[in-house]
Write an enzyme that holds these catalytic residues in place. Structure first.
Site, PDB file in Angstrom:
ATOM      1  CE  LYS A  35      -2.439   1.549   3.732  1.00 17.12           C
ATOM      2  NZ  LYS A  35      -2.448   3.014   3.892  1.00 17.12           N
ATOM      3  CG  ASP A  62      -5.087   4.364   1.464  1.00 19.49           C
ATOM      4  OD1 ASP A  62      -6.230   4.726   1.125  1.00 19.49           O
ATOM      5  OD2 ASP A  62      -4.733   4.240   2.651  1.00 19.49           O
ATOM      6  CE  LYS A  64      -7.945   6.657   4.014  1.00 15.00           C
ATOM      7  NZ  LYS A  64      -6.547   6.246   3.911  1.00 15.00           N
ATOM      8  CG  ASP A  67     -11.844  16.872  -7.122  1.00 15.55           C
ATOM      9  OD1 ASP A  67     -12.756  17.615  -7.565  1.00 15.55           O
ATOM     10  OD2 ASP A  67     -10.675  17.258  -6.951  1.00 15.55           O
ATOM     11  CB  ILE A  68     -16.188  17.123  -9.722  1.00 17.67           C
ATOM     12  CG1 ILE A  68     -14.940  17.370 -10.569  1.00 17.67           C
ATOM     13  CG2 ILE A  68     -16.539  18.343  -8.872  1.00 17.67           C
ATOM     14  CD1 ILE A  68     -15.136  18.449 -11.629  1.00 17.67           C
ATOM     15  CB  THR A 126     -11.251   4.408  12.249  1.00 22.62           C
ATOM     16  OG1 THR A 126      -9.968   4.556  11.665  1.00 22.62           O
ATOM     17  CG2 THR A 126     -11.978   3.269  11.592  1.00 22.62           C
ATOM     18  CD  GLN A 196      -4.227   1.195  13.882  1.00 22.20           C
ATOM     19  OE1 GLN A 196      -5.378   1.560  14.169  1.00 22.20           O
ATOM     20  NE2 GLN A 196      -3.745   1.263  12.657  1.00 22.20           N
ATOM     21  NE  ARG A 217       2.276   1.945  13.158  1.00 16.03           N
ATOM     22  CZ  ARG A 217       1.489   2.707  13.881  1.00 16.03           C
ATOM     23  NH1 ARG A 217       2.017   3.633  14.647  1.00 16.03           N
ATOM     24  NH2 ARG A 217       0.178   2.570  13.817  1.00 16.03           N
TER      25      ARG A 217
HETATM   26  O1  C5P Z   1       1.203   0.392  11.175  1.00 14.57           O
HETATM   27  P1  C5P Z   1      -0.239   0.030  11.137  1.00 14.57           P
HETATM   28  O2  C5P Z   1      -0.479  -1.475  11.042  1.00 14.57           O
HETATM   29  O3  C5P Z   1      -1.035   0.687  12.219  1.00 14.57           O
HETATM   30  O4  C5P Z   1      -0.700   0.639   9.741  1.00 14.57           O
HETATM   31  C1  C5P Z   1      -2.022   0.579   9.325  1.00 14.57           C
HETATM   32  C2  C5P Z   1      -2.198   1.269   8.017  1.00 14.57           C
HETATM   33  O5  C5P Z   1      -3.588   1.377   7.766  1.00 14.57           O
HETATM   34  C3  C5P Z   1      -1.651   2.687   7.940  1.00 14.57           C
HETATM   35  O6  C5P Z   1      -1.221   2.911   6.582  1.00 14.57           O
HETATM   36  C4  C5P Z   1      -2.835   3.549   8.264  1.00 14.57           C
HETATM   37  O7  C5P Z   1      -2.781   4.801   7.660  1.00 14.57           O
HETATM   38  C5  C5P Z   1      -3.967   2.749   7.662  1.00 14.57           C
HETATM   39  N1  C5P Z   1      -5.258   2.987   8.265  1.00 14.57           N
HETATM   40  C6  C5P Z   1      -5.530   2.810   9.628  1.00 14.57           C
HETATM   41  N2  C5P Z   1      -6.774   3.019  10.114  1.00 14.57           N
HETATM   42  C7  C5P Z   1      -7.737   3.412   9.295  1.00 14.57           C
HETATM   43  C8  C5P Z   1      -7.491   3.610   7.948  1.00 14.57           C
HETATM   44  C9  C5P Z   1      -6.219   3.386   7.461  1.00 14.57           C
HETATM   45  O8  C5P Z   1      -4.659   2.425  10.377  1.00 14.57           O
HETATM   46  N3  C5P Z   1      -8.913   3.570   9.788  1.00 14.57           N
END
Ligand code: C5P
Length: 241
Positions: A35, A62, A64, A67-68, A126, A196, A217
């Site tokens: 990604k 990714d 996101k 736009d129009i 989220t 997270q 990570r």
């Molecule tokens: O390092 P980690 O496993 O937390 O990375 C999760 C990936 O998913 C990151 O690229 C983060 O931007 C993305 N992401 C997220 N939560 C969301 C949407 C996207 O962690 N709700």
């Protein structure tokens, strides 16, 4: 494309430079999809896609998009032309925007002979809670809003959605298997949660019905990313093959 357990894991390349990104792509021999998000794309541009693809890997772009319709469809055409395999679009851009994107994904596939890029809708970020939604004039019922936007995405021709692991079951109940579900917020039991909050293990997310897991990570920051990746794969249920 998720015919193997390894193919269900998408590696988040949340790094600043192509050197760091490509080192990870090279190290993660068994991983298939990577990604590229706003930070890395803004730094390195689409030239990076060629390099990832030269390593026989697939790109999940990714950005996101919101736009129009004409502009988003144009971005889908450009991404499809670069051979991007999956990409994200904001569902709150509306039905017409999503339909234009879906139509263009089909067209670009016909023109290039490549598989159609999978279009995934972002519903409610989220990072937003009920109060944040109300502040921008939306109904503060986050779960209801996610279902509503996912339904709109499906009706407009998108292939699936990105959602938090907590939303998988409600989406499966409402839409069955006919919706690709991609979920971040995944933490193996042996990894630190970091920032997270509402996390789930890889096995649990797949059991609840996720098609793809976005993991950053716990794998990219591990002493041996490849070992961490293989460990996550080995923890997925056999039924995920
Ligand atoms: O390092 P980690 O496993 O937390 O990375 C999760 C990936 O998913 C990151 O690229 C983060 O931007 C993305 N992401 C997220 N939560 C969301 C949407 C996207 O962690 N709700």
């Amino acid at each position: 494309m998720n015919d193997t357990r390894a193919g269900r894991i998408i590696i988040a390349l949340d790094v600043r430079t192509k050197e760091e990104g490509l080192a990870l792509v090279g190290a993660l021999e068994e991983a298939r999809v990577f990604k590229v998000g706003l930070e890395l794309f803004t730094a390195e541009g689409p030239a990076l896609f060629k390099k990832i693809k030269a390593l026989r890997k697939e790109v999940f772009l990714d950005l996101k998009l919101h736009d129009i319709p004409n502009t988003v469809a144009g971005a889908v055409r450009s991404a499809g032309g670069h051979g991007v395999r999956m990409m994200t679009i904001h569902t709150s851009g509306g039905r017409e925007m999503m339909a234009a994107a879906a139509e263009m994904a089909g067209r670009v596939s016909q023109e290039t002979g490549r598989p159609k890029p999978l279009l995934l809708g972002v519903t409610v970020l989220t990072s937003l809670k009920g109060g944040d939604l109300e502040e921008v004039g939306m109904n503060g019922d986050v779960a209801g809003q996610v279902l509503r936007l996912a339904g709109l995405a499906k009706a407009a021709g998108l292939d699936g959605v990105v959602c938090s692991p907590q939303e998988i079951e409600a989406l499966r109940r409402e839409f069955g298997r006919d919706l690709v579900i991609v979920t971040p917020g995944i933490r193996p039991q042996w990894a630190a949660a970091q920032d997270q909050k509402r996390i789930m293990t890889p096995a649990e997310a797949v059991d609840r019905g996720a098609d793809y897991l976005v993991i950053g990570r716990p794998i990219t920051g591990a002493p041996s990313p490849r070992e961490a990746f293989l460990r996550v794969v080995s923890e997925l249920p056999q039924s995920a093959e």
